[in-house]
Design an enzyme around this catalytic site. Sequence first.
Site, PDB file in Angstrom:
ATOM      1  N   ARG A 237       0.628  -1.382  -0.383  1.00 19.16           N
ATOM      2  CA  ARG A 237       0.177   0.005   0.357  1.00 19.16           C
ATOM      3  C   ARG A 237       0.893   1.192   0.132  1.00 19.16           C
ATOM      4  NH1 ARG A 237      -3.362  -2.900  -1.206  1.00 19.16           N
ATOM      5  NH2 ARG A 237      -6.085  -3.304  -1.079  1.00 19.16           N
ATOM      6  N   GLU A 266      -4.010   7.164  -5.910  1.00 15.64           N
ATOM      7  CA  GLU A 266      -4.277   6.551  -7.079  1.00 15.64           C
ATOM      8  C   GLU A 266      -5.911   6.800  -7.861  1.00 15.64           C
ATOM      9  OE1 GLU A 266      -3.444   2.216  -5.789  1.00 15.64           O
ATOM     10  OE2 GLU A 266      -1.588   2.509  -5.219  1.00 15.64           O
ATOM     11  N   HIS A 285      -0.954  -0.545  -9.752  1.00 14.73           N
ATOM     12  CA  HIS A 285      -1.543  -1.212  -8.831  1.00 14.73           C
ATOM     13  C   HIS A 285      -2.300  -1.941  -9.615  1.00 14.73           C
ATOM     14  CE1 HIS A 285      -3.397  -1.026  -5.205  1.00 14.73           C
ATOM     15  NE2 HIS A 285      -3.282  -2.437  -5.290  1.00 14.73           N
TER      16      HIS A 285
HETATM   17  C1  8YV Z   1      -6.558  -5.327  -5.809  1.00 15.65           C
HETATM   18  C2  8YV Z   1      -5.111  -4.931  -4.128  1.00 15.65           C
HETATM   19  O1  8YV Z   1      -5.535  -4.632  -6.143  1.00 15.65           O
HETATM   20  O2  8YV Z   1      -5.818  -7.732  -2.730  1.00 15.65           O
HETATM   21  C3  8YV Z   1      -5.276  -6.065  -2.860  1.00 15.65           C
HETATM   22  O3  8YV Z   1      -5.298  -5.898  -1.979  1.00 15.65           O
HETATM   23  O4  8YV Z   1      -4.755  -4.323  -3.681  1.00 15.65           O
HETATM   24  C4  8YV Z   1      -4.732  -6.342  -5.035  1.00 15.65           C
HETATM   25  O5  8YV Z   1      -5.163  -7.230  -5.755  1.00 15.65           O
HETATM   26  C5  8YV Z   1      -7.330  -4.452  -5.523  1.00 15.65           C
HETATM   27  O6  8YV Z   1      -7.782  -3.967  -4.622  1.00 15.65           O
HETATM   28  C6  8YV Z   1      -8.586  -4.585  -6.928  1.00 15.65           C
HETATM   29  O7  8YV Z   1      -9.078  -5.299  -7.028  1.00 15.65           O
END
Ligand code: 8YV
Length: 324
Positions: A237, A266, A285
């Site tokens: 993050r 983001e 991301h």
């Molecule tokens: C996903 C992420 O990109 O799982 C997570 O925590 O950061 C990513 O795998 C995102 O949340 C979109 O679904």
Amino acid sequence: MKPSVVLYKSLPDDLRSKLDEHFDVTEIAGLTPETLSQYADAFRQAEGILGSGGKVDAEFLEKAPKLRAASTVSVGYDNFDVDALNARGVVLMHTPTVLTETVADTMMALVLSSARRVVEVAERVKQGEWQGSIGPDWFGIDVHHKKLGILGMGRIGLALAQRAHLGFSMPILYNARKHHEEAEARFAAQYCDLDTLLKESDFLCISLPLTEQTHHMIGREQLAKMKSSAVLINAGRGPVIDEQALIEALNDGTIFAAGLDVFEKEPLPVDSPLLKMANVVALPHIGSATHETRYGMAKDAVDNLIAALSGNIEKNCVNPQVVK
Ligand code: 8YV
């Protein structure tokens, strides 16, 4: 009557049909102030929600008084106020296992591309700059046999250690809340304190969730302790790193380069100084973003919601203590 569910992320057709078999589904474009007011009725009726992104806090919960379960299509759940969910007895489900190997691949891609300047030199080739044999201004630094430091040894950290140690002969150092026996036994990972990790890592890879404790864990003071030849990788993050401090460290040569899949804000604003830096690989991301893994995450999220709303939770629950 089937329980009402608000779906705020589109699903592949077969998974959408599965959700429809179990629930009365209202699909919306995302969890935003606009959709919250536009679909106020659907939220008032909803016993479940499924999607990713958007804030789920006490204020949101007031708008969804019947909510019993939230299912996020992600492993990270920093956008959920878990205390508020617990206070209301709402179960939170996530997808912690299906994306591990894919995110570790992304981290290794960032290690390799930052060290070997892959994105930068490929761009120079496209610009027609490759006119003769290349000299030191095209060179990068080695990856194999360098020390790889991992901050946060969870499933993804372990999968990264496997790649780096077995594939690239890299000694592994790590710092985490507790010792990880499997990482030590299988990949000779050495536990150390944060200061040692900062000082000794050639590649420092952050694989931490965002919490109050990890927010800005890497700031000016920590960056100053790193080697000037070091590369910082973050695919967890963004706010774990103080981005302004990182920009300064990259500008003044405190560290060599950074490979970043996540940012404080983001999408990364187009005027971010990071986008102008040759020693930064910036990705949008994409940690888990392969067709196979995103399908697997969506499938787990659907199964998780079905399990939660039918009282059959066996795994993937963040707050099992609220289940009576
Ligand atoms: C996903 C992420 O990109 O799982 C997570 O925590 O950061 C990513 O795998 C995102 O949340 C979109 O679904």
